[in-house]
Design a protein around this motif. Sequence first.
Motif, PDB file in Angstrom:
ATOM      1  N   ALA A  53       2.630  -0.146  12.788  1.00 33.58           N
ATOM      2  CA  ALA A  53       2.669   0.654  11.564  1.00 33.58           C
ATOM      3  C   ALA A  53       1.960  -0.107  10.458  1.00 33.58           C
ATOM      4  CB  ALA A  53       4.103   0.936  11.156  1.00 33.58           C
ATOM      5  N   ARG A  54       1.147   0.623   9.714  1.00 34.26           N
ATOM      6  CA  ARG A  54       0.480   0.000   8.574  1.00 34.26           C
ATOM      7  C   ARG A  54       1.497  -0.154   7.441  1.00 34.26           C
ATOM      8  NH1 ARG A  54      -3.946   3.677   6.793  1.00 34.26           N
ATOM      9  NH2 ARG A  54      -2.348   5.192   7.252  1.00 34.26           N
ATOM     10  N   VAL A 113       4.840   2.231   6.241  1.00 33.51           N
ATOM     11  CA  VAL A 113       6.215   1.752   6.106  1.00 33.51           C
ATOM     12  C   VAL A 113       6.785   2.191   4.769  1.00 33.51           C
ATOM     13  CG1 VAL A 113       7.650  -0.311   5.952  1.00 33.51           C
ATOM     14  CG2 VAL A 113       5.855  -0.177   7.670  1.00 33.51           C
ATOM     15  N   VAL A 114       6.002   2.099   3.706  1.00 25.53           N
ATOM     16  CA  VAL A 114       6.458   2.534   2.390  1.00 25.53           C
ATOM     17  C   VAL A 114       6.727   4.038   2.403  1.00 25.53           C
ATOM     18  CG1 VAL A 114       5.810   2.790  -0.043  1.00 25.53           C
ATOM     19  CG2 VAL A 114       5.286   0.676   1.171  1.00 25.53           C
ATOM     20  N   ASP A 115       5.829   4.793   3.017  1.00 27.25           N
ATOM     21  CA  ASP A 115       6.032   6.239   3.103  1.00 27.25           C
ATOM     22  C   ASP A 115       7.304   6.569   3.865  1.00 27.25           C
ATOM     23  OD1 ASP A 115       3.714   6.647   1.712  1.00 27.25           O
ATOM     24  OD2 ASP A 115       2.489   7.041   3.487  1.00 27.25           O
ATOM     25  N   THR A 117      12.859   7.097 -10.254  1.00 27.74           N
ATOM     26  CA  THR A 117      13.339   5.813  -9.745  1.00 27.74           C
ATOM     27  C   THR A 117      12.813   5.566  -8.348  1.00 27.74           C
ATOM     28  OG1 THR A 117      15.338   5.983 -11.078  1.00 27.74           O
ATOM     29  CG2 THR A 117      15.388   4.442  -9.235  1.00 27.74           C
ATOM     30  N   LEU A 118      12.853   6.595  -7.495  1.00 28.57           N
ATOM     31  CA  LEU A 118      12.318   6.451  -6.144  1.00 28.57           C
ATOM     32  C   LEU A 118      10.821   6.184  -6.165  1.00 28.57           C
ATOM     33  CD1 LEU A 118      14.181   9.279  -4.226  1.00 28.57           C
ATOM     34  CD2 LEU A 118      14.513   6.818  -3.987  1.00 28.57           C
ATOM     35  N   ARG A 119      10.102   6.873  -7.035  1.00 32.42           N
ATOM     36  CA  ARG A 119       8.651   6.680  -7.133  1.00 32.42           C
ATOM     37  C   ARG A 119       8.343   5.263  -7.620  1.00 32.42           C
ATOM     38  NH1 ARG A 119       6.078  11.203 -10.315  1.00 32.42           N
ATOM     39  NH2 ARG A 119       6.512  12.285  -8.392  1.00 32.42           N
ATOM     40  N   LEU A 123       7.321  -1.662  -4.312  1.00 35.70           N
ATOM     41  CA  LEU A 123       7.317  -2.182  -2.953  1.00 35.70           C
ATOM     42  C   LEU A 123       5.908  -2.211  -2.388  1.00 35.70           C
ATOM     43  CD1 LEU A 123       9.017  -3.198  -0.593  1.00 35.70           C
ATOM     44  CD2 LEU A 123       9.302  -0.825   0.115  1.00 35.70           C
ATOM     45  N   GLN A 124       5.153  -1.180  -2.647  1.00 34.95           N
ATOM     46  CA  GLN A 124       3.775  -1.125  -2.159  1.00 34.95           C
ATOM     47  C   GLN A 124       2.934  -2.228  -2.788  1.00 34.95           C
ATOM     48  OE1 GLN A 124       1.879   2.605  -2.861  1.00 34.95           O
ATOM     49  NE2 GLN A 124      -0.044   1.993  -1.944  1.00 34.95           N
ATOM     50  N   LEU A 125       3.113  -2.471  -4.087  1.00 38.75           N
ATOM     51  CA  LEU A 125       2.360  -3.536  -4.754  1.00 38.75           C
ATOM     52  C   LEU A 125       2.718  -4.907  -4.174  1.00 38.75           C
ATOM     53  CD1 LEU A 125       2.432  -2.370  -8.478  1.00 38.75           C
ATOM     54  CD2 LEU A 125       0.474  -2.419  -6.926  1.00 38.75           C
ATOM     55  N   ARG A 126       4.010  -5.130  -3.918  1.00 42.98           N
ATOM     56  CA  ARG A 126       4.442  -6.406  -3.341  1.00 42.98           C
ATOM     57  C   ARG A 126       3.841  -6.603  -1.946  1.00 42.98           C
ATOM     58  NH1 ARG A 126       5.837  -8.076  -7.850  1.00 42.98           N
ATOM     59  NH2 ARG A 126       7.863  -7.592  -8.720  1.00 42.98           N
ATOM     60  N   ILE A 127       3.836  -5.522  -1.162  1.00 40.62           N
ATOM     61  CA  ILE A 127       3.288  -5.625   0.191  1.00 40.62           C
ATOM     62  C   ILE A 127       1.794  -5.890   0.137  1.00 40.62           C
ATOM     63  CG2 ILE A 127       2.790  -4.292   2.282  1.00 40.62           C
ATOM     64  CD1 ILE A 127       5.542  -3.006   1.928  1.00 40.62           C
ATOM     65  N   GLU A 128       1.082  -5.245  -0.770  1.00 36.89           N
ATOM     66  CA  GLU A 128      -0.369  -5.456  -0.868  1.00 36.89           C
ATOM     67  C   GLU A 128      -0.704  -6.839  -1.380  1.00 36.89           C
ATOM     68  OE1 GLU A 128      -1.881  -2.264  -3.211  1.00 36.89           O
ATOM     69  OE2 GLU A 128      -1.791  -0.831  -1.559  1.00 36.89           O
ATOM     70  N   GLU A 129       0.133  -7.402  -2.280  1.00 38.33           N
ATOM     71  CA  GLU A 129      -0.137  -8.733  -2.821  1.00 38.33           C
ATOM     72  C   GLU A 129       0.015  -9.809  -1.748  1.00 38.33           C
ATOM     73  OE1 GLU A 129       2.401  -9.310  -6.167  1.00 38.33           O
ATOM     74  OE2 GLU A 129       1.359  -7.837  -7.382  1.00 38.33           O
ATOM     75  N   SER A 130       1.140  -9.772  -1.052  1.00 41.71           N
ATOM     76  CA  SER A 130       1.354 -10.786  -0.012  1.00 41.71           C
ATOM     77  C   SER A 130       2.318 -10.234   1.039  1.00 41.71           C
ATOM     78  CB  SER A 130       1.912 -12.068  -0.624  1.00 41.71           C
ATOM     79  OG  SER A 130       3.148 -11.800  -1.240  1.00 41.71           O
ATOM     80  N   PRO A 131       1.771  -9.632   2.076  1.00 43.60           N
ATOM     81  CA  PRO A 131       2.630  -9.073   3.116  1.00 43.60           C
ATOM     82  C   PRO A 131       3.470 -10.127   3.840  1.00 43.60           C
ATOM     83  CG  PRO A 131       0.311  -8.778   3.677  1.00 43.60           C
ATOM     84  CD  PRO A 131       0.375  -9.374   2.326  1.00 43.60           C
ATOM     85  N   GLU A 132       2.957 -11.354   3.923  1.00 39.75           N
ATOM     86  CA  GLU A 132       3.717 -12.403   4.593  1.00 39.75           C
ATOM     87  C   GLU A 132       5.006 -12.710   3.845  1.00 39.75           C
ATOM     88  OE1 GLU A 132       0.523 -12.950   3.558  1.00 39.75           O
ATOM     89  OE2 GLU A 132      -0.564 -12.742   5.444  1.00 39.75           O
TER      90      GLU A 132
END
Length: 78
Positions: free
Chosen positions: A3-4, A8-10, A34-36, A42-51
Amino acid sequence: MWARERDVVDYAVVSAVTLLLYLQLPFRPEIRETLRWTATELQLRIEESPEAVVAAFIIFVALFGGAFVLGMVRHASQ
């Protein structure tokens, strides 16, 4: 199955919305915003550093899993 990160965010957002509808909570604009906001962060955190996100998730699961097992062991020993 692979899964990309965006998938996962979706999936997480769809799960949260489904849970809210299942609990029959009023779907107000504040909840939607709030959900948006949560999904965007979460998407920004994943794009910054997925590790770092994966490492934090592993630590989170390990801590709560350990607490769960400890609770079961303590309850069984009483």
